[in-house]
Design a protein around this motif. Sequence first.
Motif, PDB file in Angstrom:
ATOM      1  N   LEU A 134      63.190  81.486  25.195  1.00  0.00           N
ATOM      2  CA  LEU A 134      63.988  82.468  25.908  1.00  0.00           C
ATOM      3  C   LEU A 134      65.444  82.010  25.925  1.00  0.00           C
ATOM      4  N   SER A 135      66.325  82.945  26.159  1.00  0.00           N
ATOM      5  CA  SER A 135      67.751  82.636  26.238  1.00  0.00           C
ATOM      6  C   SER A 135      68.383  83.562  27.258  1.00  0.00           C
ATOM      7  N   ALA A 136      69.677  83.364  27.477  1.00  0.00           N
ATOM      8  CA  ALA A 136      70.377  84.226  28.425  1.00  0.00           C
ATOM      9  C   ALA A 136      70.375  85.670  27.966  1.00  0.00           C
ATOM     10  N   ASN A 137      70.316  85.886  26.646  1.00  0.00           N
ATOM     11  CA  ASN A 137      70.318  87.247  26.116  1.00  0.00           C
ATOM     12  C   ASN A 137      68.918  87.823  25.961  1.00  0.00           C
ATOM     13  N   ASN A 138      67.925  86.947  25.864  1.00  0.00           N
ATOM     14  CA  ASN A 138      66.547  87.402  25.690  1.00  0.00           C
ATOM     15  C   ASN A 138      65.699  86.774  26.790  1.00  0.00           C
ATOM     16  N   LYS A 139      65.607  87.448  27.939  1.00  0.00           N
ATOM     17  CA  LYS A 139      65.009  86.873  29.129  1.00  0.00           C
ATOM     18  C   LYS A 139      63.487  86.992  29.161  1.00  0.00           C
ATOM     19  N   THR A 140      62.929  87.891  28.348  1.00  0.00           N
ATOM     20  CA  THR A 140      61.475  88.105  28.345  1.00  0.00           C
ATOM     21  C   THR A 140      60.996  88.321  26.916  1.00  0.00           C
ATOM     22  N   ILE A 141      59.671  88.267  26.751  1.00  0.00           N
ATOM     23  CA  ILE A 141      59.033  88.551  25.461  1.00  0.00           C
ATOM     24  C   ILE A 141      58.127  89.764  25.633  1.00  0.00           C
ATOM     25  N   ASP A 142      58.179  90.674  24.688  1.00  0.00           N
ATOM     26  CA  ASP A 142      57.355  91.879  24.764  1.00  0.00           C
ATOM     27  C   ASP A 142      55.987  91.590  24.133  1.00  0.00           C
TER      28      ASP A 142
END
Length: 497
Positions: A134-142
């Motif tokens: 995860l990153s600040a731009n990608n906070k979750t996984i679908d």
Amino acid sequence: MIKIKRIVPFILAACMVFSLFFTLACSTAKELDALTLDTTNAKLDFSLGEEYRPTGLVVYANYANGETETVDLGAVTIDSSKFNPAVKGTYTVSVSYSYEEKTVSATYDVNVVDALFGGLVVTLKEGRKNRFDLSANNKTIDFTHAATWIEVRLPDANGNVDMNAAALSRDSYTVEVFKGSEKVTDLSGVHRGNYQICASIYDAKEDFTYWGFTNILIFDDVSSIEFKEGTLQQKRGLRETMTPTWKFTVTYNSGDTAVVEKGNVHLSIPSINPNVAKDNGSVVVKYREPDTREQSTTVNYQLTGVQANPDLAFLNFSDTDVFTASNTNEFIGTLEYNGGDASFNVIGGNPGGKCKIVSKSATISLPTGIVINGLETFSANQAYQSGGASSAANGKYITFTLDRNCEIYVYAKSNGDDDRCMYLETENDYAIITGVEGYLNINGVPTAYAKVDPASYSAHAVCVTGLSGENPADFSLTFDASVNVFGILIVFPEEEV
């Protein structure tokens, strides 16, 4: 009166008959008393992913009149809600049975173990990975399309799986996602953690469900840790009391946060000496989860009040004024006591061998809350060393007498390449010697044993209770050849009121 007297016997007879009937009726009634489970032939081990079944379980109903009967499984209620086929472990299953409005229960344990024959083999499709960052731009996984990430195969009759064979069709199995023991229902955005994509097939003919799963790790690196709340000021004393109240906010790359406090396995808070001379101090607190970068923060604190040691007695072999060497085999000295004019006679030696003061330097941390000459460390440039004993009668020793409960710290190091031994003993029946947590393992009472490590200087500590002015005790500290003793510290805590 005559007529009444004639009727009385008939009334009594009727009552006796009724009472006898009532007693017989009660004695033959079945009252449910308990439930017994026979698991001799029951299925107790389940593969990871395998559904719970009460196969082989036998249930007996026990009645108050001593009667026992077998109960059909269809007549009992089985609660296996705690059972989680996705997580290895032991689970308790509850069985209940009701009769004549009374319900009794019993339990038994089952296990989820590594895959046995009968489970599905679930693998990630080519090109898929089982770790996401995860990153600040990608906070979750679908995870919405998690079913398209996996391939599912069923073992053959021998329990073998042909990984080159075609996977089962998607329509033949059901997919669910778990995080630990909890089923995840909202798959549109899952956060950090370890997830299992589980596949299952129900076989109606065998009344059996085949399970299998693969793990997906969502990794979220720790980006910072900050002090959140807690006591930062306290009066000086012997015990550290402020840090247990401390809480910290951990922030992850994704922006997620968590509150952690003392006791968290990933949190490291250095010990604070609450009796130091300085008024203000600071410690660096560190936090690191597995596979994450270590983050730290500095916490400033304040101590108020007057610095006050407990009563101490201290024998320092670097201070030649404390003791006098009568010869090479024995010395006589005193344990200096800062709580008054009292002193404790100390005798040391080795009648059958060597005993001497040698030039050996050491710097060792004192116990939390203890300051000597304004310092939190004990520095020595000499040590008491004895060796050459050929028998127990010629053993090395230091003896002293105490009349108060205390903690005894012995600072020592092996002079050779091997571990050496040290014992603290007394013949006083009332004195009890136990270990001080974190310092020493005790092998017996009233004897304390310590292993002296050649690699490092160390403090070996014991707690002595059962002493009083009316019940003093003589103590003997004996040790192996080639042991250097740098000092002995005796702490007399404040007496409890």
